[in-house]
Design a protein around this motif. Sequence first.
Motif, PDB file in Angstrom:
ATOM      1  N   ILE A 112     -20.685  -9.348   7.942  1.00  9.67           N
ATOM      2  CA  ILE A 112     -19.992  -8.649   6.861  1.00  9.67           C
ATOM      3  C   ILE A 112     -20.289  -9.369   5.549  1.00  9.67           C
ATOM      4  CG2 ILE A 112     -17.751  -7.937   5.957  1.00  9.67           C
ATOM      5  CD1 ILE A 112     -16.717  -7.985   8.832  1.00  9.67           C
ATOM      6  N   GLN A 113     -20.668  -8.626   4.540  1.00  9.70           N
ATOM      7  CA  GLN A 113     -20.897  -9.229   3.232  1.00  9.70           C
ATOM      8  C   GLN A 113     -19.574  -9.766   2.688  1.00  9.70           C
ATOM      9  OE1 GLN A 113     -22.619  -5.502   1.773  1.00  9.70           O
ATOM     10  NE2 GLN A 113     -24.447  -6.653   1.169  1.00  9.70           N
ATOM     11  N   PRO A 114     -19.530 -11.030   2.260  1.00 13.45           N
ATOM     12  CA  PRO A 114     -18.270 -11.609   1.796  1.00 13.45           C
ATOM     13  C   PRO A 114     -17.574 -10.810   0.701  1.00 13.45           C
ATOM     14  CG  PRO A 114     -19.908 -13.329   2.098  1.00 13.45           C
ATOM     15  CD  PRO A 114     -20.626 -12.026   2.283  1.00 13.45           C
ATOM     16  N   HIS A 115     -18.355 -10.192  -0.202  1.00 15.69           N
ATOM     17  CA  HIS A 115     -17.725  -9.459  -1.307  1.00 15.69           C
ATOM     18  C   HIS A 115     -17.103  -8.136  -0.864  1.00 15.69           C
ATOM     19  CE1 HIS A 115     -21.780  -7.533  -1.309  1.00 15.69           C
ATOM     20  NE2 HIS A 115     -21.093  -6.461  -1.682  1.00 15.69           N
ATOM     21  N   ARG A 116     -17.319  -7.756   0.394  1.00 16.96           N
ATOM     22  CA  ARG A 116     -16.701  -6.525   0.905  1.00 16.96           C
ATOM     23  C   ARG A 116     -15.340  -6.793   1.550  1.00 16.96           C
ATOM     24  NH1 ARG A 116     -18.812  -3.625   5.031  1.00 16.96           N
ATOM     25  NH2 ARG A 116     -17.383  -1.989   4.338  1.00 16.96           N
ATOM     26  N   ILE A 117     -14.894  -8.032   1.515  1.00 22.15           N
ATOM     27  CA  ILE A 117     -13.622  -8.401   2.139  1.00 22.15           C
ATOM     28  C   ILE A 117     -12.585  -8.718   1.069  1.00 22.15           C
ATOM     29  CG2 ILE A 117     -12.467 -10.090   3.621  1.00 22.15           C
ATOM     30  CD1 ILE A 117     -15.135 -10.438   5.077  1.00 22.15           C
ATOM     31  N   ALA A 118     -11.376  -8.234   1.280  1.00 21.66           N
ATOM     32  CA  ALA A 118     -10.244  -8.558   0.409  1.00 21.66           C
ATOM     33  C   ALA A 118      -9.191  -9.274   1.242  1.00 21.66           C
ATOM     34  CB  ALA A 118      -9.658  -7.295  -0.218  1.00 21.66           C
ATOM     35  N   LYS A 119      -8.837 -10.483   0.827  1.00 21.07           N
ATOM     36  CA  LYS A 119      -7.836 -11.299   1.530  1.00 21.07           C
ATOM     37  C   LYS A 119      -6.496 -11.141   0.815  1.00 21.07           C
ATOM     38  CE  LYS A 119     -10.111 -14.808   0.268  1.00 21.07           C
ATOM     39  NZ  LYS A 119     -10.504 -16.217   0.010  1.00 21.07           N
ATOM     40  N   LEU A 120      -5.444 -10.911   1.593  1.00 24.20           N
ATOM     41  CA  LEU A 120      -4.114 -10.710   1.026  1.00 24.20           C
ATOM     42  C   LEU A 120      -3.112 -11.588   1.762  1.00 24.20           C
ATOM     43  CD1 LEU A 120      -4.516  -6.878   1.219  1.00 24.20           C
ATOM     44  CD2 LEU A 120      -4.551  -8.123  -0.934  1.00 24.20           C
ATOM     45  N   SER A 121      -2.116 -12.090   1.045  1.00 17.97           N
ATOM     46  CA  SER A 121      -1.118 -12.936   1.697  1.00 17.97           C
ATOM     47  C   SER A 121       0.179 -12.917   0.908  1.00 17.97           C
ATOM     48  CB  SER A 121      -1.625 -14.377   1.842  1.00 17.97           C
ATOM     49  OG  SER A 121      -1.839 -14.971   0.572  1.00 17.97           O
ATOM     50  N   GLY A 164       6.979 -11.835   1.326  1.00 22.10           N
ATOM     51  CA  GLY A 164       7.303 -10.627   2.067  1.00 22.10           C
ATOM     52  C   GLY A 164       6.768  -9.341   1.483  1.00 22.10           C
ATOM     53  N   ARG A 165       6.000  -9.424   0.391  1.00 21.35           N
ATOM     54  CA  ARG A 165       5.576  -8.202  -0.298  1.00 21.35           C
ATOM     55  C   ARG A 165       4.080  -7.934  -0.172  1.00 21.35           C
ATOM     56  NH1 ARG A 165      10.219  -8.430   0.281  1.00 21.35           N
ATOM     57  NH2 ARG A 165      11.879  -7.969  -1.229  1.00 21.35           N
ATOM     58  N   MET A 166       3.409  -8.683   0.664  1.00 22.22           N
ATOM     59  CA  MET A 166       1.982  -8.440   0.859  1.00 22.22           C
ATOM     60  C   MET A 166       1.679  -7.018   1.330  1.00 22.22           C
ATOM     61  SD  MET A 166      -0.408  -8.429   3.628  1.00 22.22           S
ATOM     62  CE  MET A 166      -0.064  -9.693   4.831  1.00 22.22           C
ATOM     63  N   PRO A 167       2.496  -6.392   2.211  1.00 21.93           N
ATOM     64  CA  PRO A 167       2.181  -5.028   2.646  1.00 21.93           C
ATOM     65  C   PRO A 167       2.074  -4.010   1.523  1.00 21.93           C
ATOM     66  CG  PRO A 167       3.749  -6.021   4.143  1.00 21.93           C
ATOM     67  CD  PRO A 167       3.607  -6.974   2.996  1.00 21.93           C
ATOM     68  N   SER A 168       2.894  -4.152   0.477  1.00 26.71           N
ATOM     69  CA  SER A 168       2.818  -3.222  -0.651  1.00 26.71           C
ATOM     70  C   SER A 168       1.486  -3.344  -1.370  1.00 26.71           C
ATOM     71  CB  SER A 168       3.958  -3.498  -1.641  1.00 26.71           C
ATOM     72  OG  SER A 168       5.204  -3.222  -1.071  1.00 26.71           O
ATOM     73  N   VAL A 169       1.064  -4.585  -1.593  1.00 24.49           N
ATOM     74  CA  VAL A 169      -0.213  -4.830  -2.262  1.00 24.49           C
ATOM     75  C   VAL A 169      -1.361  -4.313  -1.399  1.00 24.49           C
ATOM     76  CG1 VAL A 169      -1.735  -6.601  -3.202  1.00 24.49           C
ATOM     77  CG2 VAL A 169       0.732  -6.821  -3.476  1.00 24.49           C
ATOM     78  N   ALA A 170      -1.288  -4.564  -0.109  1.00 27.16           N
ATOM     79  CA  ALA A 170      -2.338  -4.106   0.807  1.00 27.16           C
ATOM     80  C   ALA A 170      -2.434  -2.583   0.826  1.00 27.16           C
ATOM     81  CB  ALA A 170      -2.067  -4.634   2.212  1.00 27.16           C
ATOM     82  N   THR A 171      -1.280  -1.921   0.830  1.00 25.45           N
ATOM     83  CA  THR A 171      -1.278  -0.453   0.838  1.00 25.45           C
ATOM     84  C   THR A 171      -1.912   0.093  -0.423  1.00 25.45           C
ATOM     85  OG1 THR A 171       0.745  -0.420   2.177  1.00 25.45           O
ATOM     86  CG2 THR A 171       0.172   1.600   1.017  1.00 25.45           C
ATOM     87  N   GLY A 172      -1.497  -0.430  -1.577  1.00 28.02           N
ATOM     88  CA  GLY A 172      -2.057   0.046  -2.837  1.00 28.02           C
ATOM     89  C   GLY A 172      -3.547  -0.206  -2.944  1.00 28.02           C
ATOM     90  N   ILE A 200      -7.973  -7.975   5.004  1.00 26.54           N
ATOM     91  CA  ILE A 200      -7.425  -8.940   5.952  1.00 26.54           C
ATOM     92  C   ILE A 200      -6.146  -9.508   5.352  1.00 26.54           C
ATOM     93  CG2 ILE A 200      -7.786 -11.081   7.227  1.00 26.54           C
ATOM     94  CD1 ILE A 200     -10.780 -10.590   7.051  1.00 26.54           C
ATOM     95  N   GLY A 201      -5.016  -9.242   5.974  1.00 29.62           N
ATOM     96  CA  GLY A 201      -3.744  -9.798   5.528  1.00 29.62           C
ATOM     97  C   GLY A 201      -3.349 -10.968   6.418  1.00 29.62           C
ATOM     98  N   VAL A 202      -3.011 -12.096   5.815  1.00 28.88           N
ATOM     99  CA  VAL A 202      -2.556 -13.262   6.571  1.00 28.88           C
ATOM    100  C   VAL A 202      -1.117 -13.550   6.170  1.00 28.88           C
ATOM    101  CG1 VAL A 202      -2.964 -15.665   7.157  1.00 28.88           C
ATOM    102  CG2 VAL A 202      -4.896 -14.186   6.604  1.00 28.88           C
ATOM    103  N   SER A 203      -0.247 -13.579   7.158  1.00 21.28           N
ATOM    104  CA  SER A 203       1.178 -13.768   6.897  1.00 21.28           C
ATOM    105  C   SER A 203       1.735 -14.777   7.901  1.00 21.28           C
ATOM    106  CB  SER A 203       1.916 -12.423   7.004  1.00 21.28           C
ATOM    107  OG  SER A 203       3.271 -12.545   6.669  1.00 21.28           O
ATOM    108  N   GLY A 204       3.019 -15.068   7.771  1.00 25.88           N
ATOM    109  CA  GLY A 204       3.682 -15.974   8.694  1.00 25.88           C
ATOM    110  C   GLY A 204       4.883 -15.305   9.333  1.00 25.88           C
ATOM    111  N   ASP A 205       5.506 -15.997  10.277  1.00 26.13           N
ATOM    112  CA  ASP A 205       6.662 -15.418  10.953  1.00 26.13           C
ATOM    113  C   ASP A 205       7.843 -15.258   9.996  1.00 26.13           C
ATOM    114  OD1 ASP A 205       7.976 -18.418  11.848  1.00 26.13           O
ATOM    115  OD2 ASP A 205       5.818 -18.247  11.739  1.00 26.13           O
ATOM    116  N   GLY A 206       7.985 -16.152   9.021  1.00 28.97           N
ATOM    117  CA  GLY A 206       9.036 -15.983   8.022  1.00 28.97           C
ATOM    118  C   GLY A 206       8.697 -14.887   7.046  1.00 28.97           C
ATOM    119  N   ASP A 207       7.464 -14.871   6.560  1.00 29.31           N
ATOM    120  CA  ASP A 207       6.999 -13.888   5.592  1.00 29.31           C
ATOM    121  C   ASP A 207       7.052 -12.474   6.157  1.00 29.31           C
ATOM    122  OD1 ASP A 207       5.739 -13.551   2.924  1.00 29.31           O
ATOM    123  OD2 ASP A 207       4.014 -12.845   4.070  1.00 29.31           O
ATOM    124  N   THR A 208       6.848 -12.326   7.471  1.00 35.42           N
ATOM    125  CA  THR A 208       6.815 -11.006   8.102  1.00 35.42           C
ATOM    126  C   THR A 208       8.129 -10.636   8.770  1.00 35.42           C
ATOM    127  OG1 THR A 208       4.426 -11.048   8.495  1.00 35.42           O
ATOM    128  CG2 THR A 208       5.731  -9.638   9.940  1.00 35.42           C
TER     129      THR A 208
END
Length: 349
Positions: free
Chosen positions: A54-63, A87-95, A106-114
């Motif tokens: 996968i080309q690196p520039h085709r990936i968006a990392k969210l957290s 706790g608001r990463m899903p909104s950003v990912a959706t938009g 790719i969203g990376v979260s934790g047990d507290g954050d999620t």
Amino acid sequence: MSYFKPKFRHPRLPVNALGYTVADYDGAISTLCAGCGHDSISTAIRNACFLSSIQPHRIAKLSGIGCSSKTPTYFLGRSHGFNSVHGRMPSVATGASVANRDLIYIGVSGDGDTASIGMGQFIHLIRRNVNMTYIVANNGCYGLTKGQDSATADLGSISKYGSPTPFEGIDLASLALLQGASFVARSFSGDKEQLEPLIRAAMAHQGFAFIDIVSPCVTFANHVGSTKSYAATRAHLEAMPIDFVPMREEIRTQYDPGTTQAITLHDGSVIHLHKASDSHQTDDRNKALMTMQAAREENKILTGLLYLDPNTQDLNHTIELATRPLNSLGKDELCPGSRVLNSINEGLR
């Protein structure tokens, strides 16, 4: 003392189909505690992207916020990234996903954050089937704020402060499956052979792909399946500065499908990982739920690909969005003309 990665690369490093080496998918040097399972997750994501060419520039990392949400800094330094609020990463990912479906999210979260502050947004992310890979680095505690229990800590596990958890822990994989996620998996941070293929499969999946990864905390030893605190070293830590973190070896494992592996954690407690057998039916949601529940009743953590819906339809298809990124659409494509607009307005009167 400053740390930096050398820019020199051996000329005979293996390359993928695009001509990239695995070093092209690196990020900054990790500032997490030595031996943290989260670093193995970062490495697995890096390797998965390299192996999938996968080309690196085709990936968006969210957290969001937390130890786990710091990790996107440590991989794919040439990719897009957005570190949101707690706790608001899903909104950003959706938009982002509806604005540009050409990127791999790719969203990376934790047990507290999620499982706590972000639970509401997490559920709606599943419901809408946003096309992304959602990874939870699950250690059962708030490691960034000194080890309080998170919502995934097991009933009766002992926190750093010596008090047992009075509540049942939330099983995020079961919750995702119950709420209709089209791809559900669980793994252990130290099981490279299982984790990397799961991440590659999740990124190739068309729809919401969820991976719950058990990732032991070396500092507070608060984790899914634990029933003990950091008793083995606490006596030594009490006489030292509060932020002292002992150097520890990262926990790694390897075992066959259909077998159970006992993992001794840093505090001396033991969790039992059970790898789903090759005969596990990944296309049966009800059976997957029952298998997970049966394993939980035996105090085992079921790992592997737990459920997959190959015929899922993601959010972009459901609401019939444009196939091209919105910023590439011209005026004529965005504005239907006065006659169409007048017709819409008349229909709203």
